[in-house]
Scaffold this motif. Structure first.
Motif, PDB file in Angstrom:
ATOM      1  N   VAL A   1     -22.271 -70.257  -1.224  1.00 56.14           N
ATOM      2  CA  VAL A   1     -20.958 -70.803  -1.566  1.00 56.14           C
ATOM      3  C   VAL A   1     -19.923 -69.687  -1.687  1.00 56.14           C
ATOM      4  CG1 VAL A   1     -19.649 -72.065  -3.329  1.00 56.14           C
ATOM      5  CG2 VAL A   1     -21.907 -72.889  -2.601  1.00 56.14           C
ATOM      6  N   ARG A   2     -20.318 -68.549  -2.223  1.00 57.26           N
ATOM      7  CA  ARG A   2     -19.360 -67.440  -2.303  1.00 57.26           C
ATOM      8  C   ARG A   2     -18.960 -66.974  -0.898  1.00 57.26           C
ATOM      9  NH1 ARG A   2     -19.863 -61.334  -4.783  1.00 57.26           N
ATOM     10  NH2 ARG A   2     -17.664 -60.844  -4.441  1.00 57.26           N
ATOM     11  N   LEU A   3     -19.935 -66.841   0.000  1.00 60.10           N
ATOM     12  CA  LEU A   3     -19.600 -66.467   1.375  1.00 60.10           C
ATOM     13  C   LEU A   3     -18.702 -67.514   2.029  1.00 60.10           C
ATOM     14  CD1 LEU A   3     -23.018 -65.078   2.641  1.00 60.10           C
ATOM     15  CD2 LEU A   3     -20.864 -63.793   2.543  1.00 60.10           C
ATOM     16  N   GLY A   4     -18.948 -68.775   1.711  1.00 51.24           N
ATOM     17  CA  GLY A   4     -18.171 -69.845   2.318  1.00 51.24           C
ATOM     18  C   GLY A   4     -16.768 -69.994   1.757  1.00 51.24           C
ATOM     19  N   THR A   5     -16.565 -69.591   0.510  1.00 47.67           N
ATOM     20  CA  THR A   5     -15.274 -69.847  -0.139  1.00 47.67           C
ATOM     21  C   THR A   5     -14.482 -68.593  -0.485  1.00 47.67           C
ATOM     22  OG1 THR A   5     -16.322 -69.933  -2.336  1.00 47.67           O
ATOM     23  CG2 THR A   5     -16.115 -72.021  -1.122  1.00 47.67           C
ATOM     24  N   ASP A   6     -15.117 -67.445  -0.533  1.00 44.88           N
ATOM     25  CA  ASP A   6     -14.429 -66.180  -0.862  1.00 44.88           C
ATOM     26  C   ASP A   6     -14.240 -65.400   0.434  1.00 44.88           C
ATOM     27  OD1 ASP A   6     -13.709 -63.587  -1.643  1.00 44.88           O
ATOM     28  OD2 ASP A   6     -15.075 -63.559  -3.361  1.00 44.88           O
ATOM     29  N   ARG A   7     -13.120 -65.626   1.087  1.00 44.37           N
ATOM     30  CA  ARG A   7     -12.876 -65.053   2.420  1.00 44.37           C
ATOM     31  C   ARG A   7     -12.924 -63.521   2.402  1.00 44.37           C
ATOM     32  NH1 ARG A   7     -13.475 -67.029   7.447  1.00 44.37           N
ATOM     33  NH2 ARG A   7     -12.365 -65.690   8.854  1.00 44.37           N
ATOM     34  N   ALA A   8     -12.387 -62.908   1.364  1.00 41.20           N
ATOM     35  CA  ALA A   8     -12.368 -61.436   1.306  1.00 41.20           C
ATOM     36  C   ALA A   8     -13.789 -60.886   1.264  1.00 41.20           C
ATOM     37  CB  ALA A   8     -11.567 -60.960   0.103  1.00 41.20           C
ATOM     38  N   TRP A   9     -14.651 -61.496   0.463  1.00 41.70           N
ATOM     39  CA  TRP A   9     -16.029 -61.010   0.364  1.00 41.70           C
ATOM     40  C   TRP A   9     -16.772 -61.247   1.671  1.00 41.70           C
ATOM     41  CZ3 TRP A   9     -21.104 -63.364  -0.761  1.00 41.70           C
ATOM     42  CH2 TRP A   9     -22.076 -62.391  -1.029  1.00 41.70           C
ATOM     43  N   ARG A  10     -16.578 -62.440   2.233  1.00 43.38           N
ATOM     44  CA  ARG A  10     -17.219 -62.733   3.520  1.00 43.38           C
ATOM     45  C   ARG A  10     -16.777 -61.721   4.569  1.00 43.38           C
ATOM     46  NH1 ARG A  10     -16.327 -64.945   8.343  1.00 43.38           N
ATOM     47  NH2 ARG A  10     -18.021 -66.059   9.335  1.00 43.38           N
ATOM     48  N   ASP A  11     -15.483 -61.437   4.627  1.00 40.66           N
ATOM     49  CA  ASP A  11     -14.977 -60.466   5.610  1.00 40.66           C
ATOM     50  C   ASP A  11     -15.596 -59.087   5.408  1.00 40.66           C
ATOM     51  OD1 ASP A  11     -13.424 -62.430   6.771  1.00 40.66           O
ATOM     52  OD2 ASP A  11     -11.532 -61.731   5.882  1.00 40.66           O
ATOM     53  N   GLU A  12     -15.834 -58.716   4.157  1.00 37.69           N
ATOM     54  CA  GLU A  12     -16.463 -57.425   3.875  1.00 37.69           C
ATOM     55  C   GLU A  12     -17.914 -57.408   4.366  1.00 37.69           C
ATOM     56  OE1 GLU A  12     -17.496 -53.617   2.747  1.00 37.69           O
ATOM     57  OE2 GLU A  12     -15.545 -54.515   3.202  1.00 37.69           O
ATOM     58  N   ILE A  13     -18.645 -58.480   4.124  1.00 36.53           N
ATOM     59  CA  ILE A  13     -20.028 -58.555   4.603  1.00 36.53           C
ATOM     60  C   ILE A  13     -20.050 -58.535   6.131  1.00 36.53           C
ATOM     61  CG2 ILE A  13     -22.119 -59.988   4.712  1.00 36.53           C
ATOM     62  CD1 ILE A  13     -21.719 -58.585   1.981  1.00 36.53           C
ATOM     63  N   VAL A  14     -19.165 -59.278   6.763  1.00 31.18           N
ATOM     64  CA  VAL A  14     -19.072 -59.291   8.229  1.00 31.18           C
ATOM     65  C   VAL A  14     -18.787 -57.884   8.745  1.00 31.18           C
ATOM     66  CG1 VAL A  14     -17.673 -60.089  10.184  1.00 31.18           C
ATOM     67  CG2 VAL A  14     -18.443 -61.720   8.439  1.00 31.18           C
ATOM     68  N   ARG A  15     -17.856 -57.189   8.098  1.00 29.26           N
ATOM     69  CA  ARG A  15     -17.519 -55.818   8.517  1.00 29.26           C
ATOM     70  C   ARG A  15     -18.753 -54.924   8.451  1.00 29.26           C
ATOM     71  NH1 ARG A  15     -17.045 -51.160   6.477  1.00 29.26           N
ATOM     72  NH2 ARG A  15     -17.266 -51.856   4.329  1.00 29.26           N
ATOM     73  N   GLN A  16     -19.514 -55.034   7.366  1.00 27.48           N
ATOM     74  CA  GLN A  16     -20.713 -54.215   7.220  1.00 27.48           C
ATOM     75  C   GLN A  16     -21.744 -54.550   8.298  1.00 27.48           C
ATOM     76  OE1 GLN A  16     -22.336 -54.102   3.205  1.00 27.48           O
ATOM     77  NE2 GLN A  16     -20.283 -54.239   2.350  1.00 27.48           N
ATOM     78  N   ILE A  17     -21.918 -55.832   8.583  1.00 23.57           N
ATOM     79  CA  ILE A  17     -22.879 -56.236   9.616  1.00 23.57           C
ATOM     80  C   ILE A  17     -22.466 -55.660  10.961  1.00 23.57           C
ATOM     81  CG2 ILE A  17     -23.796 -58.191  10.930  1.00 23.57           C
ATOM     82  CD1 ILE A  17     -23.612 -59.810   8.246  1.00 23.57           C
ATOM     83  N   VAL A  18     -21.194 -55.798  11.298  1.00 21.35           N
ATOM     84  CA  VAL A  18     -20.698 -55.297  12.584  1.00 21.35           C
ATOM     85  C   VAL A  18     -20.886 -53.780  12.677  1.00 21.35           C
ATOM     86  CG1 VAL A  18     -18.610 -54.979  13.989  1.00 21.35           C
ATOM     87  CG2 VAL A  18     -19.104 -57.212  12.968  1.00 21.35           C
ATOM     88  N   GLU A  19     -20.571 -53.080  11.607  1.00 24.70           N
ATOM     89  CA  GLU A  19     -20.671 -51.619  11.608  1.00 24.70           C
ATOM     90  C   GLU A  19     -22.112 -51.115  11.585  1.00 24.70           C
ATOM     91  OE1 GLU A  19     -18.390 -50.079   8.342  1.00 24.70           O
ATOM     92  OE2 GLU A  19     -16.468 -50.556   9.319  1.00 24.70           O
ATOM     93  N   ARG A  20     -23.017 -51.873  11.006  1.00 25.50           N
ATOM     94  CA  ARG A  20     -24.368 -51.358  10.767  1.00 25.50           C
ATOM     95  C   ARG A  20     -25.465 -52.043  11.577  1.00 25.50           C
ATOM     96  NH1 ARG A  20     -23.961 -51.131   4.173  1.00 25.50           N
ATOM     97  NH2 ARG A  20     -22.007 -49.966   4.091  1.00 25.50           N
ATOM     98  N   SER A  21     -25.125 -53.040  12.363  1.00 26.68           N
ATOM     99  CA  SER A  21     -26.175 -53.785  13.070  1.00 26.68           C
ATOM    100  C   SER A  21     -26.912 -52.942  14.100  1.00 26.68           C
ATOM    101  CB  SER A  21     -25.609 -55.048  13.724  1.00 26.68           C
ATOM    102  OG  SER A  21     -24.645 -54.722  14.690  1.00 26.68           O
ATOM    103  N   ASP A  22     -26.332 -51.813  14.485  1.00 22.72           N
ATOM    104  CA  ASP A  22     -27.066 -50.938  15.406  1.00 22.72           C
ATOM    105  C   ASP A  22     -28.374 -50.461  14.766  1.00 22.72           C
ATOM    106  OD1 ASP A  22     -25.641 -49.306  13.604  1.00 22.72           O
ATOM    107  OD2 ASP A  22     -25.597 -47.640  15.008  1.00 22.72           O
ATOM    108  N   ALA A  23     -28.452 -50.494  13.442  1.00 23.35           N
ATOM    109  CA  ALA A  23     -29.693 -50.107  12.761  1.00 23.35           C
ATOM    110  C   ALA A  23     -30.848 -51.022  13.149  1.00 23.35           C
ATOM    111  CB  ALA A  23     -29.500 -50.129  11.245  1.00 23.35           C
ATOM    112  N   ILE A  24     -30.537 -52.286  13.495  1.00 20.54           N
ATOM    113  CA  ILE A  24     -31.614 -53.182  13.918  1.00 20.54           C
ATOM    114  C   ILE A  24     -31.663 -53.337  15.438  1.00 20.54           C
ATOM    115  CG2 ILE A  24     -31.840 -54.446  11.768  1.00 20.54           C
ATOM    116  CD1 ILE A  24     -30.118 -56.666  12.900  1.00 20.54           C
TER     117      ILE A  24
END
Length: 189
Positions: free
Chosen positions: A147-170
């Motif tokens: 629910v926080r990811l779905g309703t807190d746009r700023a937090w979701r955007d931060e998690i998305v940014r981290q995934i985009v920046e770090r997904s090369d690790a996987i």
């Protein structure tokens, strides 16, 4: 699907959606009035029918916000998956390819790791990417994170940014490939 809805996709094979998840999915809908739970039909049409029969009494009046999309081609599936705001990993038997596809698109995946390896793929990916905040320790926390990811746009955007920046690790990690190659060379005649 309404454009102003929060789309919580659980794009796993329907047999992976364990009844233990049902109250958590209902609670996500209860806590996010704009929320929609989205799954994809299985190869057997009875699977979706049985799932919806199971969900109706648990979700109550929010049941109308649970959607089963038809099976589609792999390319169309990815296009539809890209619409998700949040991806919900199934409990006990998590996603494999779908997790990789979600991370490749920068989509946050909420997971409640299972006891066995089949339910621990997403937590391994998050550890590898060094991303915290999307791994639940219990059902309540799973709902809170979703629910926080779905309703807190700023937090979701931060998690998305981290995934985009770090997904090369996987996606670029060659450790497993090298280990498999070494094993195969060792057992080959």
């Amino acid at each position: 699907l309404a454009e102003d809805a929060t789309l919580y996709f659980c794009p796993q094979s329907l047999f992976k959606i364990h009844p233990d998840m049902d109250p958590a999915l209902a609670e996500i809908l209860r806590r996010d009035p704009a929320g929609r739970i989205v799954v994809f039909d299985g190869p057997d049409p009875n699977w979706a029918k049985l799932l919806l029969q199971r969900w109706r009494p648990v979700m109550g009046e929010d049941f109308e916000r649970a959607h089963v999309l038809p099976r589609t081609t792999p390319d169309d599936f990815l296009g539809i998956l890209a619409l998700a705001d949040v991806v919900l990993d199934s409990w006990h038997f998590g996603g494999g390819n779908t997790s990789y596809q979600s991370f490749a698109m920068g989509l946050p995946v909420v997971t409640f790791p299972g006891r066995y390896i089949r339910g621990r793929g997403v937590i391994a990916h998050y550890h590898h990417m060094k991303i915290e905040g999307c791994v639940a320790e219990n059902a309540e926390q799973y709902v809170d994170i979703a629910v926080r990811l779905g309703t807190d746009r700023a937090w979701r955007d931060e998690i998305v940014r981290q995934i985009v920046e770090r997904s090369d690790a996987i996606f670029e990690d060659e450790v497993a490939v090298a280990a498999l190659a070494e094993f195969l060379q060792g057992v080959a005649p």
